[in-house]
Design a protein around this motif. Structure first.
Motif, PDB file in Angstrom:
ATOM      1  N   ASN A  87       0.845  -1.185   0.000  1.00 36.03           N
ATOM      2  CA  ASN A  87       0.000   0.000   0.000  1.00 36.03           C
ATOM      3  C   ASN A  87       0.892   1.252   0.000  1.00 36.03           C
ATOM      4  O   ASN A  87       1.501   1.601   1.015  1.00 36.03           O
ATOM      5  N   ARG A  88       0.976   1.910  -1.138  1.00 38.61           N
ATOM      6  CA  ARG A  88       1.872   3.062  -1.285  1.00 38.61           C
ATOM      7  C   ARG A  88       1.463   4.211  -0.375  1.00 38.61           C
ATOM      8  O   ARG A  88       2.315   4.942   0.140  1.00 38.61           O
ATOM      9  N   HIS A  89       0.190   4.380  -0.173  1.00 39.89           N
ATOM     10  CA  HIS A  89      -0.333   5.464   0.661  1.00 39.89           C
ATOM     11  C   HIS A  89       0.149   5.340   2.108  1.00 39.89           C
ATOM     12  O   HIS A  89       0.706   6.280   2.690  1.00 39.89           O
ATOM     13  N   LYS A  90      -0.007   4.160   2.688  1.00 41.75           N
ATOM     14  CA  LYS A  90       0.377   3.962   4.091  1.00 41.75           C
ATOM     15  C   LYS A  90       1.883   4.036   4.279  1.00 41.75           C
ATOM     16  O   LYS A  90       2.367   4.582   5.278  1.00 41.75           O
ATOM     17  N   VAL A  91       2.633   3.496   3.324  1.00 37.66           N
ATOM     18  CA  VAL A  91       4.093   3.542   3.438  1.00 37.66           C
ATOM     19  C   VAL A  91       4.584   4.987   3.406  1.00 37.66           C
ATOM     20  O   VAL A  91       5.496   5.366   4.151  1.00 37.66           O
ATOM     21  N   MET A  92       3.973   5.825   2.579  1.00 37.54           N
ATOM     22  CA  MET A  92       4.380   7.229   2.517  1.00 37.54           C
ATOM     23  C   MET A  92       4.120   7.958   3.831  1.00 37.54           C
ATOM     24  O   MET A  92       4.912   8.796   4.258  1.00 37.54           O
ATOM     25  N   ILE A  93       3.016   7.646   4.485  1.00 40.32           N
ATOM     26  CA  ILE A  93       2.731   8.262   5.783  1.00 40.32           C
ATOM     27  C   ILE A  93       3.827   7.904   6.782  1.00 40.32           C
ATOM     28  O   ILE A  93       4.332   8.751   7.532  1.00 40.32           O
ATOM     29  N   ILE A  94       4.243   6.635   6.781  1.00 49.42           N
ATOM     30  CA  ILE A  94       5.280   6.175   7.703  1.00 49.42           C
ATOM     31  C   ILE A  94       6.617   6.860   7.410  1.00 49.42           C
ATOM     32  O   ILE A  94       7.316   7.316   8.334  1.00 49.42           O
ATOM     33  N   THR A  95       6.990   6.964   6.141  1.00 51.12           N
ATOM     34  CA  THR A  95       8.289   7.571   5.801  1.00 51.12           C
ATOM     35  C   THR A  95       8.326   9.052   6.176  1.00 51.12           C
ATOM     36  O   THR A  95       9.355   9.547   6.653  1.00 51.12           O
ATOM     37  N   GLN A  96       7.211   9.745   5.992  1.00 51.25           N
ATOM     38  CA  GLN A  96       7.184  11.167   6.357  1.00 51.25           C
ATOM     39  C   GLN A  96       7.301  11.356   7.869  1.00 51.25           C
ATOM     40  O   GLN A  96       7.961  12.286   8.348  1.00 51.25           O
ATOM     41  N   MET A  97       6.681  10.468   8.626  1.00 53.54           N
ATOM     42  CA  MET A  97       6.801  10.534  10.079  1.00 53.54           C
ATOM     43  C   MET A  97       8.237  10.283  10.526  1.00 53.54           C
ATOM     44  O   MET A  97       8.748  10.948  11.445  1.00 53.54           O
ATOM     45  N   CYS A  98       8.900   9.343   9.901  1.00 53.26           N
ATOM     46  CA  CYS A  98      10.292   9.044  10.249  1.00 53.26           C
ATOM     47  C   CYS A  98      11.192  10.246   9.958  1.00 53.26           C
ATOM     48  O   CYS A  98      12.066  10.596  10.772  1.00 53.26           O
ATOM     49  N   SER A  99      10.981  10.897   8.826  1.00 54.58           N
ATOM     50  CA  SER A  99      11.779  12.077   8.486  1.00 54.58           C
ATOM     51  C   SER A  99      11.558  13.199   9.490  1.00 54.58           C
ATOM     52  O   SER A  99      12.485  13.941   9.836  1.00 54.58           O
ATOM     53  N   MET A 100      10.329  13.340   9.957  1.00 58.00           N
ATOM     54  CA  MET A 100      10.009  14.374  10.946  1.00 58.00           C
ATOM     55  C   MET A 100      10.782  14.129  12.244  1.00 58.00           C
ATOM     56  O   MET A 100      11.370  15.059  12.822  1.00 58.00           O
ATOM     57  N   VAL A 101      10.812  12.894  12.701  1.00 59.57           N
ATOM     58  CA  VAL A 101      11.528  12.552  13.934  1.00 59.57           C
ATOM     59  C   VAL A 101      13.025  12.848  13.789  1.00 59.57           C
ATOM     60  O   VAL A 101      13.664  13.380  14.713  1.00 59.57           O
ATOM     61  N   LEU A 102      13.602  12.532  12.647  1.00 66.80           N
ATOM     62  CA  LEU A 102      15.026  12.770  12.419  1.00 66.80           C
ATOM     63  C   LEU A 102      15.345  14.265  12.422  1.00 66.80           C
ATOM     64  O   LEU A 102      16.381  14.695  12.949  1.00 66.80           O
ATOM     65  N   LEU A 121      26.640  12.547  10.451  1.00 65.37           N
ATOM     66  CA  LEU A 121      26.774  11.456   9.482  1.00 65.37           C
ATOM     67  C   LEU A 121      25.742  10.360   9.755  1.00 65.37           C
ATOM     68  O   LEU A 121      25.125   9.818   8.821  1.00 65.37           O
ATOM     69  N   PHE A 122      25.530  10.038  11.030  1.00 70.76           N
ATOM     70  CA  PHE A 122      24.580   8.985  11.399  1.00 70.76           C
ATOM     71  C   PHE A 122      23.157   9.381  11.021  1.00 70.76           C
ATOM     72  O   PHE A 122      22.418   8.591  10.397  1.00 70.76           O
ATOM     73  N   LEU A 123      22.755  10.603  11.377  1.00 73.14           N
ATOM     74  CA  LEU A 123      21.399  11.056  11.064  1.00 73.14           C
ATOM     75  C   LEU A 123      21.205  11.229   9.556  1.00 73.14           C
ATOM     76  O   LEU A 123      20.118  10.958   9.032  1.00 73.14           O
ATOM     77  N   ALA A 124      22.250  11.678   8.865  1.00 70.69           N
ATOM     78  CA  ALA A 124      22.157  11.808   7.409  1.00 70.69           C
ATOM     79  C   ALA A 124      21.955  10.447   6.761  1.00 70.69           C
ATOM     80  O   ALA A 124      21.194  10.306   5.795  1.00 70.69           O
ATOM     81  N   THR A 125      22.622   9.430   7.299  1.00 67.64           N
ATOM     82  CA  THR A 125      22.464   8.074   6.772  1.00 67.64           C
ATOM     83  C   THR A 125      21.052   7.554   7.010  1.00 67.64           C
ATOM     84  O   THR A 125      20.426   6.969   6.109  1.00 67.64           O
ATOM     85  N   LEU A 126      20.543   7.752   8.230  1.00 71.28           N
ATOM     86  CA  LEU A 126      19.172   7.318   8.526  1.00 71.28           C
ATOM     87  C   LEU A 126      18.160   8.025   7.627  1.00 71.28           C
ATOM     88  O   LEU A 126      17.214   7.401   7.120  1.00 71.28           O
TER      89      LEU A 126
END
Length: 423
Positions: A87-102, A121-126
């Motif tokens: 499900n592309r829609h749900k995966v995109m929601i998850i990736t945007q949340m992860c970027s926000m936390v970083l 370097l660590f956060l850039a990699t994540l």
């Protein structure tokens, strides 16, 4: 009367350029993403400035660029396989949340004055891992959002328009914030900006997703995607062009802090103006692409704009005048976005639907995954031979790639013409 008709015709043309906005889902995405992407470009300029301020090292600038993009080379092809299954829609929601936390994590480290290069370097990699997953899902999700393949070409162009609107606005804002308040506020702003696109994704109404059960393995599907992409002539040569340009040309962005501070004698504000000028050129290019009615002339457009990018990169490499550098950055942005967005448009128009995720993952890998290797190499060479000489030679290689692609245009055009007739 004639003036009235001219004005009416003009606004009709503008409306045609934004025809994908008829889709409610795409409209939500457009407005949410523009806020988020402005934050992203604010962070990008602050991150480069922070690294160079802490280390004064061109090599480490290249290394951070490498760390942020190398995951695409390893992960994006596999993410493309899953983009054809999940499900592309749900995966995109998850990736945007992860970027926000970083982004919030980076802000906290800088606010508390505990930031170190290894943490960057660590956060850039994540963040690179998140982007590597997000890219094929986001590109493949465009058709789901607009719901009409006739609007797909315009949606891709408008997606490039919003990216480069942010590229134009974000660095300017970022440069001002860095000068007045410091880098930490840029990272905080980026974290907050993700809430806009997450809200837009949550508000979308999409058709229920039916999980695609496949008996074939991930590696089988990956191999099938490679075989399909490189046996289909237009896709093969388009990927080769963006791959070479991505390796030699796109790493120039990593070294802009060096140009702003050491070569042109400016500061964070100048870095913002340089990047903003590139964004302005890219915005003009993306809007031009959105106003086009057919893909029939896109193969030649890609060649012309790839040459523009290469020539202006060679000129920028040795420019020491601020006005000239800003002008050259404008045309670099124009050539870069037209070449890459037109390539994406052509790929998504001619690709088979069941292989869309895998093909766009290879497109993303061709510059996102290849560019970090170029950043690492050019960073190492720049330490020995100087940034200006290295970027000039890089522009020359991009020019050669454009000429090699030009030799294949008649063959590519023949295939494109047949696709246009069918559609």
């Amino acid at each position: 009367m004639n003036r009235f008709l001219d004005i009416r015709s003009y606004f009709q043309g503008v409306g045609f350029a934004f025809r994908a906005m008829q889709s409610r889902n795409f409209k939500l995405f457009f407005y949410g993403q523009i806020v988020s992407l402005i934050g992203t470009w604010v962070q990008n300029i602050a991150l480069g400035w922070l690294v160079y301020r802490l280390t004064n090292s061109v090599f480490l600038l290249g290394l951070v660029g490498f760390a942020g993009q190398i995951p695409s080379l390893l992960i994006t092809p596999f993410a493309g396989v899953y983009a054809d299954r999940l499900n592309r829609h749900k995966v995109m929601i998850i990736t945007q949340m992860c970027s926000m936390v970083l982004a919030f994590s980076l802000a906290i480290l800088v606010f508390t004055d505990s930031i170190q290069v290894w943490q960057i370097l660590f956060l850039a990699t994540l963040n690179g891992v998140v982007l590597a997953v997000d890219t094929p899902f986001r590109h493949a999700f465009l058709l789901v959002m607009v719901g009409d393949k006739s609007l797909l070409q315009n949606a891709i162009a408008l997606n490039s328009t919003l990216i480069n609107s942010a590229r134009f606005i974000g660095p300017t804002i970022g440069g001002i914030i860095i000068a007045l308040m410091g880098e930490a506020w840029c990272f905080l702003l980026n974290g907050v900006s993700f809430m806009a696109v997450i809200g837009a994704l949550l508000a979308m109404r999409v058709d229920p997703f039916h999980y695609i059960v496949k008996e074939s393995s991930i590696f089988h599907d990956l191999k099938e995607g490679f075989r399909y992409s490189f046996s289909f002539v237009p896709i093969r040569y388009l990927l080769i062009l963006v791959g070479i340009t991505g390796f030699f040309g796109l790493p120039f962005q990593v070294f802009l802090p060096v140009y702003a501070k050491d070569i042109l004698g400016g500061g964070a504000e100048l870095l913002g103006f340089l990047t903003g000028s590139m964004g302005a050129g890219a915005l003009v290019g993306a809007f031009y692409l959105a106003s086009r009615k057919t893909i029939a002339t896109i193969p030649r457009l890609i060649m012309i704009t790839a040459i523009i990018f290469a020539v202006t990169l060679m000129g920028f490499a040795y420019s020491r005048a601020i006005p000239l550098s800003i002008i050259l950055m404008f045309f670099m942005g124009l050539g870069m976005i037209l070449a890459f967005a037109a390539t994406n448009t052509l790929l998504q128009t001619i690709v088979d639907e069941d292989k869309r995720g895998r093909v766009v993952s290879l497109y993303g890998m061709s510059f996102m995954g290849i560019t970090p290797l170029g950043s690492l190499l050019l960073g190492s060479l720049s330490h020995r031979w100087g940034v200006q000489s290295v970027l000039f030679v890089s522009g020359f290689f991009c020019l050669l790639a454009a000429f090699l692609y030009a030799r294949r245009i008649p063959l590519i055009q023949k295939v494109v013409d047949s696709v246009v007739k069918i559609t």
